[in-house]
Design a protein around this motif. Structure first.
Motif, PDB file in Angstrom:
ATOM      1  N   LEU A   8      -6.615 -20.333 -12.430  1.00 54.71           N
ATOM      2  CA  LEU A   8      -6.150 -19.884 -13.743  1.00 54.71           C
ATOM      3  C   LEU A   8      -6.977 -20.461 -14.878  1.00 54.71           C
ATOM      4  N   SER A   9      -7.206 -21.751 -14.820  1.00 55.22           N
ATOM      5  CA  SER A   9      -7.957 -22.376 -15.907  1.00 55.22           C
ATOM      6  C   SER A   9      -8.467 -23.738 -15.486  1.00 55.22           C
ATOM      7  N   LEU A  10      -9.730 -23.959 -15.694  1.00 57.87           N
ATOM      8  CA  LEU A  10     -10.296 -25.275 -15.390  1.00 57.87           C
ATOM      9  C   LEU A  10      -9.789 -26.294 -16.395  1.00 57.87           C
ATOM     10  N   ALA A  11      -9.680 -25.844 -17.636  1.00 60.01           N
ATOM     11  CA  ALA A  11      -9.220 -26.734 -18.695  1.00 60.01           C
ATOM     12  C   ALA A  11      -7.795 -27.210 -18.423  1.00 60.01           C
ATOM     13  N   GLY A  12      -7.064 -26.442 -17.625  1.00 52.76           N
ATOM     14  CA  GLY A  12      -5.677 -26.782 -17.352  1.00 52.76           C
ATOM     15  C   GLY A  12      -5.501 -27.745 -16.193  1.00 52.76           C
ATOM     16  N   ALA A  13      -6.595 -28.206 -15.612  1.00 49.24           N
ATOM     17  CA  ALA A  13      -6.503 -29.064 -14.435  1.00 49.24           C
ATOM     18  C   ALA A  13      -5.622 -30.290 -14.681  1.00 49.24           C
ATOM     19  N   GLY A  36       8.684 -22.283 -10.015  1.00 55.30           N
ATOM     20  CA  GLY A  36       7.919 -23.503  -9.757  1.00 55.30           C
ATOM     21  C   GLY A  36       7.077 -23.886 -10.944  1.00 55.30           C
ATOM     22  N   GLY A  37       6.824 -25.163 -11.081  1.00 56.72           N
ATOM     23  CA  GLY A  37       5.998 -25.619 -12.184  1.00 56.72           C
ATOM     24  C   GLY A  37       4.555 -25.808 -11.764  1.00 56.72           C
ATOM     25  N   ASN A  38       4.086 -24.971 -10.837  1.00 57.11           N
ATOM     26  CA  ASN A  38       2.746 -25.173 -10.289  1.00 57.11           C
ATOM     27  C   ASN A  38       1.688 -24.369 -11.007  1.00 57.11           C
ATOM     28  N   GLU A  39       1.796 -24.315 -12.306  1.00 57.72           N
ATOM     29  CA  GLU A  39       0.819 -23.560 -13.075  1.00 57.72           C
ATOM     30  C   GLU A  39       0.294 -24.389 -14.229  1.00 57.72           C
ATOM     31  N   THR A  40      -0.794 -23.919 -14.779  1.00 53.63           N
ATOM     32  CA  THR A  40      -1.333 -24.501 -15.990  1.00 53.63           C
ATOM     33  C   THR A  40      -0.447 -24.125 -17.169  1.00 53.63           C
ATOM     34  N   ILE A  41      -0.214 -25.077 -18.055  1.00 52.26           N
ATOM     35  CA  ILE A  41       0.511 -24.744 -19.280  1.00 52.26           C
ATOM     36  C   ILE A  41      -0.539 -24.427 -20.327  1.00 52.26           C
ATOM     37  N   ASN A  42      -0.935 -23.178 -20.370  1.00 52.92           N
ATOM     38  CA  ASN A  42      -2.007 -22.773 -21.269  1.00 52.92           C
ATOM     39  C   ASN A  42      -1.417 -21.987 -22.435  1.00 52.92           C
ATOM     40  N   THR A  43      -1.366 -22.625 -23.587  1.00 57.45           N
ATOM     41  CA  THR A  43      -0.645 -22.023 -24.716  1.00 57.45           C
ATOM     42  C   THR A  43      -1.396 -20.865 -25.369  1.00 57.45           C
ATOM     43  N   SER A  44      -2.654 -20.642 -24.959  1.00 55.76           N
ATOM     44  CA  SER A  44      -3.394 -19.544 -25.604  1.00 55.76           C
ATOM     45  C   SER A  44      -2.841 -18.172 -25.226  1.00 55.76           C
ATOM     46  N   ILE A  45      -1.943 -18.106 -24.224  1.00 55.93           N
ATOM     47  CA  ILE A  45      -1.327 -16.817 -23.901  1.00 55.93           C
ATOM     48  C   ILE A  45      -0.163 -16.487 -24.848  1.00 55.93           C
ATOM     49  N   LEU A  46       0.264 -17.464 -25.632  1.00 58.09           N
ATOM     50  CA  LEU A  46       1.410 -17.241 -26.523  1.00 58.09           C
ATOM     51  C   LEU A  46       0.957 -16.621 -27.852  1.00 58.09           C
ATOM     52  N   THR A  47       1.839 -15.840 -28.439  1.00 60.32           N
ATOM     53  CA  THR A  47       1.565 -15.231 -29.740  1.00 60.32           C
ATOM     54  C   THR A  47       1.441 -16.318 -30.807  1.00 60.32           C
TER      55      THR A  47
END
Ligand SMILES: [Zn+2]
Length: 346
Positions: A8-13, A36-47
């Motif tokens: 998903l995102s390297l920056a989210g590692a 599950g909380g097994n994801e990157t929390i990448n706020t750039s997907i938010l409006t």
């Protein structure tokens, strides 16, 4: 372990390790979405705030019965909006308020989706019989992380952090008696005092690990719990809650608990019910978009369901108010609805 999450995102590692993978969480929901909380929390997907403002202006230009108004400015000078559908002053009126806490963003995503629906055939005719006010992203500065305090401990990656507090570090949902902050002042002066509002749903997000009857909840609800609330206003709140509970908990993916809340009138659910005689409902969606405290943050796999939960809440309540079915709701479920409990985490 879902290998896909890693792409998903390297920056989210970094954030990847911040929310523990807990397979029992996914199983516990059973017929619901994978939480599950097994994801990157990448706020750039938010409006973003400006994307929201652009969206509202476009809808305003497109929708004949919508009117967009600026109700004031945030500490940092961002315009705060109310989207209005006021076809007939005699109609009952409902207000939807989102993101008093800036890190509780999916409620706003849902509210914008709802506004879009109001401009389509999907909701045709509904606004003839109910007036709707939507105040999205009241804490615009916190939502954009444009604040005068440190964000170094916040979990999310991406181009922005989101904070509960406004730019001055104040919790807006503790400011409904004194109304000192410009955001709460704008809401009270140009919305609460200006319209004859019958119902309000105050939309929030809670921690990610609450359960009811052994299953993680997708959210929790509560009516005003101050002893000063008028009994009729309280009954209206319970009916509003019944509409929401029936619409959400029956979906298969929705599972609601009762929120355990106090009696402080600085909180909108209590204060607004007492001051204006408005039937209020608190709706806490599961998991926050960002926080300093990791267990409060939810992986983004459930975003779609949580946005849908907001849309379902808004649409079911406007329909029930428009056709009058809210008045005949059975509120006895409140007596048996269990308080949510916090699940122990590793
Ligand atoms: Zn909140």
């Amino acid at each position: 372990m879902k290998k896909g999450a890693l792409t998903l995102s390297l920056a989210g590692a970094l954030a990847l390790s911040a929310v523990p993978l807990n397979s029992s969480v996914v199983e516990a929901v059973g017929n619901g979405p994978g939480y599950g909380g097994n994801e990157t929390i990448n706020t750039s997907i938010l409006t973003t705030y400006s994307e929201m403002a652009d969206f509202l202006k476009k809808q305003d230009a497109k929708q004949e019965n919508m009117e967009l108004e600026v109700i004031g400015q945030s500490v940092k000078g961002r315009d705060l909006y109310v989207a209005k559908y006021m076809s007939n002053p005699e109609n009952p009126t409902i207000l939807f308020l989102t993101q008093q806490h800036g890190n509780e963003q999916l409620t706003t995503e849902g509210a914008l989706e709802f506004i879009k629906h109001l401009g389509t055939g999907k909701m045709k005719g509904v606004t003839d019989n109910v007036n709707i006010l939507v105040v999205p992203m009241l804490n615009a500065d916190g939502a954009m992380g444009d604040v005068d305090f440190s964000l170094e401990d916040y979990v999310a990656s991406g181009d922005r952090n989101l904070t509960r507090y406004n730019a001055l570090g104040v919790d807006l949902n503790r400011d409904h008696v004194t109304k000192i902050q410009p955001e709460t002042k704008a809401l009270h002066t140009n919305v609460m005092s200006k319209y004859d509002i019958d119902y309000m749903i105050d939309l929030h997000h809670q921690g990610a690990n609450s359960e009811r009857d052994g299953e993680l909840v997708s959210g929790s609800i509560l009516y005003p719990t101050t002893p000063n609330v008028d009994p009729e206003v309280l009954e209206g709140s319970k009916k509003l809650g019944a509409v929401v509970f029936n619409a959400v908990d029956s979906t298969g993916w929705g599972h609601l608990g009762k929120y355990r809340g106090g009696d402080a009138e600085t909180i909108s659910r209590n204060g607004i019910a007492v001051e204006y005689g408005i039937s209020t409902l608190l709706f806490e969606m599961r998991g926050m978009s960002d926080h300093e405290y990791e267990p409060y943050v939810l992986g983004q796999k459930s975003n779609g369901y949580l946005i849908k939960q907001t849309v379902t809440t808004l649409e079911s309540t406007v329909r029930a108010i428009a056709d009058g079915s809210i008045d005949t709701q059975d509120t006895s479920f409140w007596d048996t609805l269990a308080f949510q409990q916090t699940r122990e985490t590793e």
